[in-house]
Motif scaffolding. Structure first.
Motif, PDB file in Angstrom:
ATOM      1  N   GLU A 236     -81.472 -12.750 -52.830  1.00 10.49           N
ATOM      2  CA  GLU A 236     -80.147 -13.074 -53.361  1.00 10.49           C
ATOM      3  C   GLU A 236     -79.979 -14.582 -53.515  1.00 10.49           C
ATOM      4  O   GLU A 236     -79.472 -15.059 -54.544  1.00 10.49           O
ATOM      5  N   ARG A 237     -80.433 -15.338 -52.507  1.00 10.69           N
ATOM      6  CA  ARG A 237     -80.343 -16.804 -52.598  1.00 10.69           C
ATOM      7  C   ARG A 237     -81.184 -17.334 -53.756  1.00 10.69           C
ATOM      8  O   ARG A 237     -80.747 -18.181 -54.530  1.00 10.69           O
ATOM      9  N   GLY A 238     -82.409 -16.842 -53.849  1.00  9.07           N
ATOM     10  CA  GLY A 238     -83.289 -17.315 -54.909  1.00  9.07           C
ATOM     11  C   GLY A 238     -82.769 -16.989 -56.292  1.00  9.07           C
ATOM     12  O   GLY A 238     -82.766 -17.846 -57.192  1.00  9.07           O
ATOM     13  N   LEU A 239     -82.318 -15.767 -56.495  1.00  6.93           N
ATOM     14  CA  LEU A 239     -81.813 -15.362 -57.806  1.00  6.93           C
ATOM     15  C   LEU A 239     -80.601 -16.191 -58.216  1.00  6.93           C
ATOM     16  O   LEU A 239     -80.472 -16.599 -59.376  1.00  6.93           O
ATOM     17  N   GLU A 240     -79.721 -16.447 -57.269  1.00  6.39           N
ATOM     18  CA  GLU A 240     -78.508 -17.213 -57.583  1.00  6.39           C
ATOM     19  C   GLU A 240     -78.842 -18.640 -58.005  1.00  6.39           C
ATOM     20  O   GLU A 240     -78.299 -19.156 -58.985  1.00  6.39           O
ATOM     21  N   ILE A 241     -79.745 -19.284 -57.291  1.00  3.63           N
ATOM     22  CA  ILE A 241     -80.033 -20.696 -57.559  1.00  3.63           C
ATOM     23  C   ILE A 241     -80.832 -20.873 -58.842  1.00  3.63           C
ATOM     24  O   ILE A 241     -80.599 -21.808 -59.620  1.00  3.63           O
ATOM     25  N   PHE A 242     -81.760 -19.968 -59.118  1.00  3.63           N
ATOM     26  CA  PHE A 242     -82.575 -20.124 -60.328  1.00  3.63           C
ATOM     27  C   PHE A 242     -81.862 -19.644 -61.590  1.00  3.63           C
ATOM     28  O   PHE A 242     -82.310 -19.953 -62.704  1.00  3.63           O
ATOM     29  N   ALA A 243     -80.765 -18.919 -61.455  1.00  4.06           N
ATOM     30  CA  ALA A 243     -80.123 -18.278 -62.608  1.00  4.06           C
ATOM     31  C   ALA A 243     -79.746 -19.263 -63.703  1.00  4.06           C
ATOM     32  O   ALA A 243     -79.856 -18.951 -64.902  1.00  4.06           O
ATOM     33  N   ASN A 244     -79.324 -20.457 -63.340  1.00  3.34           N
ATOM     34  CA  ASN A 244     -78.860 -21.423 -64.338  1.00  3.34           C
ATOM     35  C   ASN A 244     -79.983 -22.220 -64.989  1.00  3.34           C
ATOM     36  O   ASN A 244     -79.722 -23.082 -65.842  1.00  3.34           O
ATOM     37  N   TYR A 245     -81.224 -21.941 -64.605  1.00  2.00           N
ATOM     38  CA  TYR A 245     -82.351 -22.735 -65.114  1.00  2.00           C
ATOM     39  C   TYR A 245     -83.421 -21.854 -65.764  1.00  2.00           C
ATOM     40  O   TYR A 245     -84.563 -22.278 -65.917  1.00  2.00           O
ATOM     41  N   ARG A 246     -83.043 -20.644 -66.168  1.00  2.00           N
ATOM     42  CA  ARG A 246     -84.012 -19.688 -66.688  1.00  2.00           C
ATOM     43  C   ARG A 246     -84.640 -20.130 -68.003  1.00  2.00           C
ATOM     44  O   ARG A 246     -85.734 -19.696 -68.350  1.00  2.00           O
ATOM     45  N   HIS A 247     -83.976 -20.969 -68.756  1.00  2.00           N
ATOM     46  CA  HIS A 247     -84.464 -21.321 -70.081  1.00  2.00           C
ATOM     47  C   HIS A 247     -85.232 -22.644 -70.099  1.00  2.00           C
ATOM     48  O   HIS A 247     -85.497 -23.191 -71.174  1.00  2.00           O
ATOM     49  N   VAL A 248     -85.606 -23.136 -68.929  1.00  3.93           N
ATOM     50  CA  VAL A 248     -86.461 -24.326 -68.843  1.00  3.93           C
ATOM     51  C   VAL A 248     -87.756 -23.923 -68.151  1.00  3.93           C
ATOM     52  O   VAL A 248     -87.732 -23.276 -67.105  1.00  3.93           O
ATOM     53  N   ARG A 249     -88.871 -24.289 -68.729  1.00  4.42           N
ATOM     54  CA  ARG A 249     -90.155 -23.978 -68.099  1.00  4.42           C
ATOM     55  C   ARG A 249     -90.321 -24.810 -66.830  1.00  4.42           C
ATOM     56  O   ARG A 249     -89.954 -25.982 -66.785  1.00  4.42           O
ATOM     57  N   LYS A 250     -90.898 -24.174 -65.825  1.00  8.54           N
ATOM     58  CA  LYS A 250     -91.041 -24.813 -64.512  1.00  8.54           C
ATOM     59  C   LYS A 250     -92.486 -24.716 -64.026  1.00  8.54           C
ATOM     60  O   LYS A 250     -93.179 -23.740 -64.327  1.00  8.54           O
ATOM     61  N   ILE A 251     -92.905 -25.725 -63.285  1.00  4.52           N
ATOM     62  CA  ILE A 251     -94.266 -25.807 -62.769  1.00  4.52           C
ATOM     63  C   ILE A 251     -94.212 -25.826 -61.243  1.00  4.52           C
ATOM     64  O   ILE A 251     -93.500 -26.652 -60.650  1.00  4.52           O
ATOM     65  N   SER A 252     -94.958 -24.933 -60.598  1.00 11.02           N
ATOM     66  CA  SER A 252     -95.087 -24.973 -59.134  1.00 11.02           C
ATOM     67  C   SER A 252     -96.273 -25.840 -58.753  1.00 11.02           C
ATOM     68  O   SER A 252     -97.368 -25.693 -59.307  1.00 11.02           O
ATOM     69  N   ILE A 253     -96.037 -26.730 -57.816  1.00  8.21           N
ATOM     70  CA  ILE A 253     -97.083 -27.644 -57.341  1.00  8.21           C
ATOM     71  C   ILE A 253     -97.403 -27.310 -55.891  1.00  8.21           C
ATOM     72  O   ILE A 253     -96.516 -27.300 -55.034  1.00  8.21           O
ATOM     73  N   PHE A 254     -98.679 -27.042 -55.625  1.00  7.41           N
ATOM     74  CA  PHE A 254     -99.152 -26.735 -54.276  1.00  7.41           C
ATOM     75  C   PHE A 254    -100.176 -27.776 -53.842  1.00  7.41           C
ATOM     76  O   PHE A 254    -100.846 -28.404 -54.663  1.00  7.41           O
ATOM     77  N   GLY A 255    -100.320 -27.926 -52.534  1.00  5.36           N
ATOM     78  CA  GLY A 255    -101.307 -28.830 -51.964  1.00  5.36           C
ATOM     79  C   GLY A 255    -100.990 -29.063 -50.500  1.00  5.36           C
ATOM     80  O   GLY A 255     -99.992 -28.555 -49.977  1.00  5.36           O
ATOM     81  N   SER A 256    -101.800 -29.836 -49.851  1.00  2.89           N
ATOM     82  CA  SER A 256    -101.669 -30.015 -48.411  1.00  2.89           C
ATOM     83  C   SER A 256    -100.372 -30.719 -48.019  1.00  2.89           C
ATOM     84  O   SER A 256     -99.993 -31.732 -48.608  1.00  2.89           O
ATOM     85  N   SER A 257     -99.730 -30.191 -46.981  1.00  2.00           N
ATOM     86  CA  SER A 257     -98.550 -30.863 -46.416  1.00  2.00           C
ATOM     87  C   SER A 257     -98.957 -32.074 -45.590  1.00  2.00           C
ATOM     88  O   SER A 257     -98.106 -32.868 -45.197  1.00  2.00           O
ATOM     89  N   ARG A 258    -100.267 -32.218 -45.329  1.00  2.00           N
ATOM     90  CA  ARG A 258    -100.754 -33.306 -44.481  1.00  2.00           C
ATOM     91  C   ARG A 258    -101.331 -34.472 -45.284  1.00  2.00           C
ATOM     92  O   ARG A 258    -101.859 -35.426 -44.697  1.00  2.00           O
ATOM     93  N   THR A 259    -101.247 -34.420 -46.591  1.00  2.00           N
ATOM     94  CA  THR A 259    -101.753 -35.519 -47.410  1.00  2.00           C
ATOM     95  C   THR A 259    -100.920 -36.767 -47.173  1.00  2.00           C
ATOM     96  O   THR A 259     -99.705 -36.766 -47.394  1.00  2.00           O
ATOM     97  N   PRO A 260    -101.532 -37.882 -46.732  1.00  2.00           N
ATOM     98  CA  PRO A 260    -100.746 -39.094 -46.469  1.00  2.00           C
ATOM     99  C   PRO A 260    -100.288 -39.771 -47.756  1.00  2.00           C
ATOM    100  O   PRO A 260    -100.866 -39.568 -48.824  1.00  2.00           O
ATOM    101  N   GLN A 261     -99.246 -40.577 -47.637  1.00  2.00           N
ATOM    102  CA  GLN A 261     -98.675 -41.213 -48.819  1.00  2.00           C
ATOM    103  C   GLN A 261     -99.603 -42.233 -49.464  1.00  2.00           C
ATOM    104  O   GLN A 261     -99.426 -42.571 -50.638  1.00  2.00           O
ATOM    105  N   ASP A 262    -100.601 -42.720 -48.736  1.00  2.00           N
ATOM    106  CA  ASP A 262    -101.521 -43.692 -49.316  1.00  2.00           C
ATOM    107  C   ASP A 262    -102.776 -43.047 -49.888  1.00  2.00           C
ATOM    108  O   ASP A 262    -103.719 -43.734 -50.299  1.00  2.00           O
ATOM    109  N   ALA A 263    -102.816 -41.730 -49.938  1.00  2.00           N
ATOM    110  CA  ALA A 263    -103.977 -41.020 -50.484  1.00  2.00           C
ATOM    111  C   ALA A 263    -103.888 -40.956 -52.009  1.00  2.00           C
ATOM    112  O   ALA A 263    -102.791 -40.858 -52.570  1.00  2.00           O
ATOM    113  N   PRO A 264    -105.028 -41.005 -52.706  1.00  2.00           N
ATOM    114  CA  PRO A 264    -104.998 -40.897 -54.175  1.00  2.00           C
ATOM    115  C   PRO A 264    -104.330 -39.622 -54.660  1.00  2.00           C
ATOM    116  O   PRO A 264    -103.630 -39.631 -55.683  1.00  2.00           O
TER     117      PRO A 264
END
Length: 353
Positions: free
Chosen positions: A62-90
């Protein structure tokens, strides 16, 4: 956002009101089916833990459907990767720049709301163009400062409902180097793409310049899976490996250069396009990809009768009797038609649905 009823009387009124309105609601058949399923579960010997799982799952959705409802007509990209990557890493810099460029092109960005690569994605995109799909964990997963407090930050109780929204709302997936979680997302996305449960959509694996993280991973696929016949050569077409941010963005934009979306209508696979293809191009696609057809040919079409009234009705189409198993080849066909296809103003805005 819905809250649990505080009394039986309140629940009774809510259900009665819904039943009264049901015939006038646009999707009443599906609402009725959902209510009927809950009623059937309630009559069975369902224990407390099962009901808790079902209840929390529905609240997540219910939370997810409500929040995404207003943005259905814009393409979206999911980005995955390590939560431990430091800010100074390439990789952090690349993820931040990748997200920034996608937003400049008109896309929006979804991350897991945590640190490392997720933080870089939200930082690059900015809160206005970001979503954060946080998971409630006892460690490692406080939301990053670039999405914390934003209305588009969603806290999920369960991984499976969170995963559902990552893929349901995404028109492309980008993965940077990471750990078990990243591998989980990589294999799940490929599995769902290979079986036709997600996409067709681009999956881009991004490494640092000259890096061997994803090529080493691909060596495993080739040496252990492909060599043993448990995947096919065409399955390697379900993803693209790059080590440059511009190449990563270009791979996503090119996928939607001509191809728009697809669906099944009865026995036909319908591929919607942003502009018409020439007869010569369709003939070439038939010559190159007849192996993925159960019967007949790839043909041009207008919207089918069951698509009348759909928002994609004006788009030209290709229709075919796809065998529903060679999805790697189907991806190859999409890349090919994007290469062969038309020149139109809409191709300058691949982010638009």
């Amino acid at each position: 956002m819905a809250t649990p009823p505080n009394s039986f009387e309140t629940l009774s009124v809510e259900i009665s009101d819904l039943i009264d309105k049901l015939p006038t609601l646009e999707h009443w058949q599906w609402i009725g089916r959902s209510l009927s399923t809950l009623a059937q579960i309630a009559t069975k010997d369902t224990d407390r833990l099962d009901w808790k799982i079902l209840s929390y799952s529905l609240q997540d959705m219910e939370r997810g459907l409500e929040i995404f409802a207003n943005y259905r007509h814009v393409r979206k990209i999911s980005i995955f990767g390590s939560s431990r990557t430091p800010q100074d890493a390439p990789e952090y810099d690349m993820a931040r720049e990748f997200a920034r460029r996608l937003v400049d092109y008109g896309f929006m960005v979804i991350t897991g709301a945590g640190g490392g690569i997720m933080e870089a994605g939200n930082e690059g995109a900015g809160a206005e163009k970001s979503f954060g799909l946080n998971i409630q964990l006892p460690f490692e997963q406080a939301s990053n400062p670039y999405i914390s407090g934003d209305a588009k930050l969603i806290d999920f109780k369960y991984f499976f409902t969170r995963k559902l929204f990552f893929l349901k709302e995404s028109d492309a997936i980008a993965l940077f180097p990471g750990g078990f979680g990243t591998m989980d997302e990589a294999f799940e996305t490929i599995t769902l793409s290979q079986t036709g449960k997600y996409g067709p959509a681009p999956l881009v694996l991004i490494d640092r310049p000259g890096g061997d993280y994803w090529y080493g991973w691909q060596d495993y696929l080739k040496n252990c899976l492909l060599k043993n016949g448990t995947i096919s050569e065409e399955d390697l077409s379900l993803y693209t490996i790059v080590d440059d941010v511009e190449d990563a963005c270009d791979a996503i934009r090119r996928f939607y250069r001509v191809y728009h979306s697809s669906r099944y209508v009865d026995e036909l696979f319908v591929m919607r396009l942003k502009c018409p293809l020439s007869d010569e191009t369709v003939e070439q696609l038939n010559d190159e990809f007849s192996d993925i057809l159960v019967s007949g040919r790839i043909e041009k079409s207008k919207a089918l009768p069951k698509e009348i009234g759909d928002e994609t009705e004006p788009l030209p189409r290709l229709v075919m009797h796809f065998n529903q198993k060679n999805f790697g080849r189907l991806h190859q066909m999409i890349w090919r038609l994007n290469q062969l296809g038309c020149q139109a103003a809409k191709e300058e805005h691949p982010e638009q649905k």
